[in-house]
Scaffold this motif. Structure first.
Motif, PDB file in Angstrom:
ATOM      1  N   ALA A 231       0.885  -0.862  -0.210  1.00  0.00           N
ATOM      2  CA  ALA A 231      -0.109  -0.013   0.345  1.00  0.00           C
ATOM      3  C   ALA A 231       1.105   1.286  -0.176  1.00  0.00           C
ATOM      4  O   ALA A 231       2.066   1.010   0.061  1.00  0.00           O
ATOM      5  CB  ALA A 231      -0.446  -0.094   1.256  1.00  0.00           C
ATOM      6  N   ALA A 232       0.244   2.428  -0.301  1.00  0.00           N
ATOM      7  CA  ALA A 232       0.851   3.613  -0.042  1.00  0.00           C
ATOM      8  C   ALA A 232       1.075   3.966   1.624  1.00  0.00           C
ATOM      9  O   ALA A 232       1.888   4.383   0.871  1.00  0.00           O
ATOM     10  CB  ALA A 232       0.673   4.689  -1.288  1.00  0.00           C
ATOM     11  N   PHE A 233       0.367   3.845   2.395  1.00  0.00           N
ATOM     12  CA  PHE A 233       0.908   4.417   3.402  1.00  0.00           C
ATOM     13  C   PHE A 233      -0.280   3.368   4.607  1.00  0.00           C
ATOM     14  O   PHE A 233      -0.700   2.350   4.437  1.00  0.00           O
ATOM     15  CB  PHE A 233      -0.764   4.961   3.791  1.00  0.00           C
ATOM     16  N   ALA A 234       0.488   2.867   5.031  1.00  0.00           N
ATOM     17  CA  ALA A 234       0.881   2.001   6.225  1.00  0.00           C
ATOM     18  C   ALA A 234      -0.320   2.231   8.283  1.00  0.00           C
ATOM     19  O   ALA A 234       1.352   2.579   8.335  1.00  0.00           O
ATOM     20  CB  ALA A 234       1.028   0.549   6.692  1.00  0.00           C
ATOM     21  N   PRO A 235      -1.590   2.911   8.289  1.00  0.00           N
ATOM     22  CA  PRO A 235      -0.716   3.531   9.605  1.00  0.00           C
ATOM     23  C   PRO A 235      -0.214   2.616  10.172  1.00  0.00           C
ATOM     24  O   PRO A 235       0.089   3.883  11.798  1.00  0.00           O
ATOM     25  CB  PRO A 235      -3.024   3.615   9.539  1.00  0.00           C
ATOM     26  N   ASP A 236      -0.920   1.572  10.974  1.00  0.00           N
ATOM     27  CA  ASP A 236       0.300   0.686  12.311  1.00  0.00           C
ATOM     28  C   ASP A 236       1.399   0.815  12.363  1.00  0.00           C
ATOM     29  O   ASP A 236       2.293   1.254  13.164  1.00  0.00           O
ATOM     30  CB  ASP A 236      -0.239  -0.525  12.582  1.00  0.00           C
ATOM     31  N   HIS A 237       2.415   0.847  10.871  1.00  0.00           N
ATOM     32  CA  HIS A 237       3.565   0.752  10.917  1.00  0.00           C
ATOM     33  C   HIS A 237       4.036   2.386  11.206  1.00  0.00           C
ATOM     34  O   HIS A 237       4.840   2.616  11.819  1.00  0.00           O
ATOM     35  CB  HIS A 237       3.953   0.520   9.609  1.00  0.00           C
ATOM     36  N   ALA A 238       2.970   3.770  10.327  1.00  0.00           N
ATOM     37  CA  ALA A 238       3.858   4.969  10.653  1.00  0.00           C
ATOM     38  C   ALA A 238       3.350   5.401  12.292  1.00  0.00           C
ATOM     39  O   ALA A 238       4.171   5.803  12.070  1.00  0.00           O
ATOM     40  CB  ALA A 238       2.664   5.399   9.479  1.00  0.00           C
ATOM     41  N   PHE A 239       2.855   4.676  12.607  1.00  0.00           N
ATOM     42  CA  PHE A 239       2.258   4.858  14.519  1.00  0.00           C
ATOM     43  C   PHE A 239       3.453   4.481  15.240  1.00  0.00           C
ATOM     44  O   PHE A 239       4.580   4.843  15.902  1.00  0.00           O
ATOM     45  CB  PHE A 239       1.556   4.657  15.053  1.00  0.00           C
ATOM     46  N   GLU A 240       3.460   2.890  14.529  1.00  0.00           N
ATOM     47  CA  GLU A 240       5.126   2.769  16.134  1.00  0.00           C
ATOM     48  C   GLU A 240       6.148   2.959  15.215  1.00  0.00           C
ATOM     49  O   GLU A 240       7.100   3.132  16.755  1.00  0.00           O
ATOM     50  CB  GLU A 240       5.019   1.339  15.531  1.00  0.00           C
ATOM     51  N   PHE A 241       7.222   3.981  13.787  1.00  0.00           N
ATOM     52  CA  PHE A 241       7.336   4.221  13.619  1.00  0.00           C
ATOM     53  C   PHE A 241       7.685   5.020  14.595  1.00  0.00           C
ATOM     54  O   PHE A 241       8.865   6.020  14.961  1.00  0.00           O
ATOM     55  CB  PHE A 241       8.149   4.057  12.445  1.00  0.00           C
ATOM     56  N   GLY A 242       6.731   6.007  14.463  1.00  0.00           N
ATOM     57  CA  GLY A 242       6.439   7.850  15.182  1.00  0.00           C
ATOM     58  C   GLY A 242       7.304   7.479  16.304  1.00  0.00           C
ATOM     59  O   GLY A 242       7.901   8.542  16.496  1.00  0.00           O
ATOM     60  N   ALA A 244       8.549   5.142  18.258  1.00  0.00           N
ATOM     61  CA  ALA A 244       9.471   5.007  18.495  1.00  0.00           C
ATOM     62  C   ALA A 244      10.461   5.978  18.798  1.00  0.00           C
ATOM     63  O   ALA A 244      11.634   6.260  19.572  1.00  0.00           O
ATOM     64  CB  ALA A 244       9.519   3.782  17.813  1.00  0.00           C
ATOM     65  N   ARG A 245      10.620   6.797  17.209  1.00  0.00           N
ATOM     66  CA  ARG A 245      11.598   7.829  17.049  1.00  0.00           C
ATOM     67  C   ARG A 245      11.847   9.126  17.896  1.00  0.00           C
ATOM     68  O   ARG A 245      12.080   9.390  18.735  1.00  0.00           O
ATOM     69  CB  ARG A 245      11.453   8.922  15.608  1.00  0.00           C
ATOM     70  N   LEU A 246       9.876   9.398  18.322  1.00  0.00           N
ATOM     71  CA  LEU A 246       9.646  10.416  19.438  1.00  0.00           C
ATOM     72  C   LEU A 246       9.832   9.686  20.936  1.00  0.00           C
ATOM     73  O   LEU A 246      10.706  10.572  21.731  1.00  0.00           O
ATOM     74  CB  LEU A 246       8.217  10.365  19.623  1.00  0.00           C
ATOM     75  N   LEU A 247       9.974   8.223  21.205  1.00  0.00           N
ATOM     76  CA  LEU A 247      10.923   8.502  22.203  1.00  0.00           C
ATOM     77  C   LEU A 247      11.759   8.334  22.858  1.00  0.00           C
ATOM     78  O   LEU A 247      12.801   8.393  23.918  1.00  0.00           O
ATOM     79  CB  LEU A 247       9.996   6.618  22.796  1.00  0.00           C
ATOM     80  N   ASP A 248      12.602   8.041  21.331  1.00  0.00           N
ATOM     81  CA  ASP A 248      13.998   8.406  21.026  1.00  0.00           C
ATOM     82  C   ASP A 248      14.807   9.229  21.746  1.00  0.00           C
ATOM     83  O   ASP A 248      15.457   9.104  22.677  1.00  0.00           O
ATOM     84  CB  ASP A 248      15.136   7.582  20.194  1.00  0.00           C
ATOM     85  N   GLY A 249      13.526  10.392  21.386  1.00  0.00           N
ATOM     86  CA  GLY A 249      14.199  11.734  21.853  1.00  0.00           C
ATOM     87  C   GLY A 249      13.536  12.147  23.222  1.00  0.00           C
ATOM     88  O   GLY A 249      14.527  12.602  23.200  1.00  0.00           O
ATOM     89  N   ILE A 250      12.773  11.580  23.396  1.00  0.00           N
ATOM     90  CA  ILE A 250      12.444  12.155  24.666  1.00  0.00           C
ATOM     91  C   ILE A 250      13.669  11.332  25.616  1.00  0.00           C
ATOM     92  O   ILE A 250      14.257  12.178  26.434  1.00  0.00           O
ATOM     93  CB  ILE A 250      11.020  11.274  25.380  1.00  0.00           C
ATOM     94  N   GLY A 251      14.273   9.911  25.119  1.00  0.00           N
ATOM     95  CA  GLY A 251      15.308   9.855  26.192  1.00  0.00           C
ATOM     96  C   GLY A 251      16.718  10.442  26.262  1.00  0.00           C
ATOM     97  O   GLY A 251      17.273  11.054  27.433  1.00  0.00           O
ATOM     98  N   ALA A 252      16.758  11.203  25.130  1.00  0.00           N
ATOM     99  CA  ALA A 252      17.575  11.723  25.128  1.00  0.00           C
ATOM    100  C   ALA A 252      17.249  13.260  26.308  1.00  0.00           C
ATOM    101  O   ALA A 252      18.721  13.353  26.193  1.00  0.00           O
ATOM    102  CB  ALA A 252      18.009  11.640  23.392  1.00  0.00           C
ATOM    103  N   LEU A 253      16.515  13.542  26.050  1.00  0.00           N
ATOM    104  CA  LEU A 253      16.034  14.310  26.337  1.00  0.00           C
ATOM    105  C   LEU A 253      16.341  14.008  28.172  1.00  0.00           C
ATOM    106  O   LEU A 253      17.103  15.055  29.331  1.00  0.00           O
ATOM    107  CB  LEU A 253      14.567  15.148  26.670  1.00  0.00           C
TER     108      LEU A 253
END
Length: 262
Positions: A231-242, A244-253
């Motif tokens: 598909a052109a867009f996968a909602p579940d993948h987009a959510f989990e990927f995003g 994880a990246r946000l939590l990485d940034g919060i961890g750095a903070l």
């Protein structure tokens, strides 16, 4: 404070009474109307209508009809649709806290669970996306419990109060955006516009005009993502990927002691 709000307007005093007083009316406003009719039943029916048909389907007349009551009888329990949507929203938010927190989970797992819960809640009740705003939240017990739980996930980690609120707001904003994209995809699928059918209809025409030499990265990456997701867009993948990246940034903070990162 991060949260949810309903359309502007309404009676603030009555809204607070309905949210925090369990729908109990002042002594000076005795209840009348159909026997057995109460705020809980009204809200339950309204949520059911909104889930099935969208928020536009919710009106005082329609809710009354579903309850087998006259429209005027509802006004002895709730002033109007604006206040009703406030209570509906807070009632749905209160379901986020049915399960107890894992006492041994770390901040990352707790924030992830909160974000996933909110994302799934909005997907289950897509009408809430029509009333989402961070600037004017519903100040009910359901919303407050949600906010308290999210803040507790980052309490004692060296963040300032402002940073704690900002972390919660960031994750709430992300969950809302992800849920909105998922709702759009679900709406198209419900109409029979499957991604595979859409691609089959447009691909022959796109291939005639698309020049992969001009857009080599788009050609390579787009093909890889499309093949992976089918598909052109996968909602579940987009959510989990995003997430994880946000939590990485919060961890750095957090590791930086809550100081702004350069």
């Amino acid at each position: 404070m991060a949260g949810i709000a309903t359309p502007q307007g309404g009676d603030p005093a009555r809204t607070m009474e309905l949210l925090w007083g369990g729908g109990t009316a002042p002594v000076s406003r005795p209840r009348r109307g159909k026997a057995g009719l109460n705020l809980d039943r009204i809200v339950d029916v309204a949520i059911g209508l909104a889930d099935a048909e969208g928020l536009d389907a919710v009106s005082m007349r329609r809710v009354a009809a579903e309850l087998g009551a006259g429209a005027m009888s509802l006004y002895t329990h709730v002033p109007g649709k604006v206040e009703l949507v406030d209570v509906m929203t807070d009632r749905v938010l209160s379901t986020l806290h049915a399960a107890p927190d894992d006492p041994v989970a770390g901040w990352r797992d707790r924030l992830a669970a909160a974000a996933r819960g909110y994302f799934e809640l909005l997907r289950a009740h897509p009408w809430m996306l029509n009333v989402v705003t961070l600037s004017r939240p519903v100040l009910g017990p359901g919303a407050m419990a949600k906010y308290e739980r999210e803040l507790a996930a980052v309490e004692g980690l060296g963040l300032s109060d402002l940073e704690m609120d900002s972390v919660v707001t960031l994750l709430d904003s992300f969950a809302v955006g992800a849920a909105r994209a998922a709702a759009e995809a679900a709406s198209l699928a419900a109409r029979g516009d499957a991604d595979s059918e859409w691609w089959r209809s447009i691909a022959p025409h796109f291939e005639k005009v698309f020049d992969p030499d001009r857009f080599p990265l788009a050609a390579r990456v787009g093909a890889s993502a499309g093949e992976h997701h089918n598909a052109a867009f996968a909602p579940d993948h987009a959510f989990e990927f995003g997430l994880a990246r946000l939590l990485d940034g919060i961890g750095a903070l957090i590791r930086n002691g809550g100081r702004s990162l350069e």
